[in-house]
Design a protein around this motif. Structure first.
Motif, mmCIF file in Angstrom:
data_model
loop_
_atom_site.group_PDB
_atom_site.id
_atom_site.type_symbol
_atom_site.label_atom_id
_atom_site.label_comp_id
_atom_site.label_asym_id
_atom_site.label_seq_id
_atom_site.Cartn_x
_atom_site.Cartn_y
_atom_site.Cartn_z
ATOM 1 N N THR A 3 9.341 63.007 95.649
ATOM 2 C CA THR A 3 10.825 63.442 95.077
ATOM 3 C C THR A 3 10.937 62.671 93.634
ATOM 4 O O THR A 3 11.977 62.422 93.216
ATOM 5 C CB THR A 3 11.786 62.725 96.107
ATOM 6 N N GLN A 4 9.893 62.181 93.143
ATOM 7 C CA GLN A 4 9.958 61.869 91.503
ATOM 8 C C GLN A 4 8.601 62.212 91.125
ATOM 9 O O GLN A 4 7.422 62.537 91.599
ATOM 10 C CB GLN A 4 10.318 60.552 91.575
ATOM 11 N N ALA A 125 13.491 62.437 88.718
ATOM 12 C CA ALA A 125 14.120 62.225 90.021
ATOM 13 C C ALA A 125 15.137 63.243 90.269
ATOM 14 O O ALA A 125 16.061 62.932 89.481
ATOM 15 C CB ALA A 125 14.010 61.039 90.680
ATOM 16 N N GLU A 132 18.838 68.896 100.646
ATOM 17 C CA GLU A 132 17.406 69.060 101.070
ATOM 18 C C GLU A 132 16.579 70.179 100.505
ATOM 19 O O GLU A 132 15.323 70.151 100.043
ATOM 20 C CB GLU A 132 17.321 69.333 102.547
ATOM 21 N N LEU A 135 15.521 69.323 96.955
ATOM 22 C CA LEU A 135 14.832 68.157 96.895
ATOM 23 C C LEU A 135 13.243 68.841 97.091
ATOM 24 O O LEU A 135 12.253 68.771 96.357
ATOM 25 C CB LEU A 135 14.901 67.198 98.186
ATOM 26 N N LYS A 136 13.152 69.924 98.112
ATOM 27 C CA LYS A 136 12.063 70.745 98.393
ATOM 28 C C LYS A 136 11.552 71.498 97.066
ATOM 29 O O LYS A 136 10.030 71.470 96.526
ATOM 30 C CB LYS A 136 12.512 71.767 99.406
ATOM 31 N N GLY A 139 10.155 69.053 94.664
ATOM 32 C CA GLY A 139 8.985 68.826 95.205
ATOM 33 C C GLY A 139 7.817 69.773 94.812
ATOM 34 O O GLY A 139 6.718 69.406 94.402
#
Length: 165
Positions: A3-4, A125, A132, A135-136, A139
């Motif tokens: 996540t970063q 980040a 979610e 974030l996905k 990523g």
């Protein structure tokens, strides 16, 4: 899932010079953003709570607006800002390249000098408010974030080699 993203680059220039290249709009417009894109500064207020609002545009595409809000500044060691895509007025909009990209990202830049060279470490980040799905998407976009920063850092390296002589 990561996540970063962390990107590190060393410049053959003193920290004061590298830091100023990040904080003065007259310098930023010479190297920031994708290579070959038109870059225009709309607003630049480098202080905690201040805003950096700009547009960038490829030769064959639409204008894209981006806005930074500075959270923390420690001259010449650290810059922390929240970044998001915006409209011309500065309102948050979805990323033009992916509607699932996080609405906001937190960017932390640290500047360390050793022997007249400066190493920047950039950590990017999603903001705490990311879903979610965002974030996905972030990523899965690690390579794109790395490539974007590395391309920008290469342009800064070229710029610094011209102004430090």
């Amino acid at each position: 899932m990561l996540t970063q993203v962390e990107i590190t680059h060393t410049f053959n220039a003193p920290r004061e010079l590298v830091f100023k290249a990040f904080t003065e709009s007259k310098q930023l417009q010479n190297w920031w953003g994708p290579k070959g894109w038109t870059f225009n500064v709309s607003q630049s207020d480098f202080c905690p709570g201040g805003v950096f609002h700009y547009s960038q545009q490829p030769d064959d595409g639409d204008v894209m607006w981006v806005k930074f809000v500075y959270n923390e500044i420690i001259v010449p060691k650290k810059i922390v800002y929240t970044s998001y895509f915006s409209d011309e007025e500065g309102n948050i909009v979805r990323a033009p390249f992916n509607e699932k990209w996080p609405l906001e990202t937190l960017n932390t830049l640290t500047f360390a000098e050793d022997g007249g060279k400066t190493t920047i470490t950039a950590i990017v980040a999603p903001a705490a408010s990311a879903t979610e799905e965002e974030l996905k998407t972030f990523g899965e976009s690690q390579d794109m974030v790395h490539e974007g920063f590395l391309g920008t850092f290469n342009q800064l390296e070229d710029y610094l080699s011209k102004v430090s002589k």
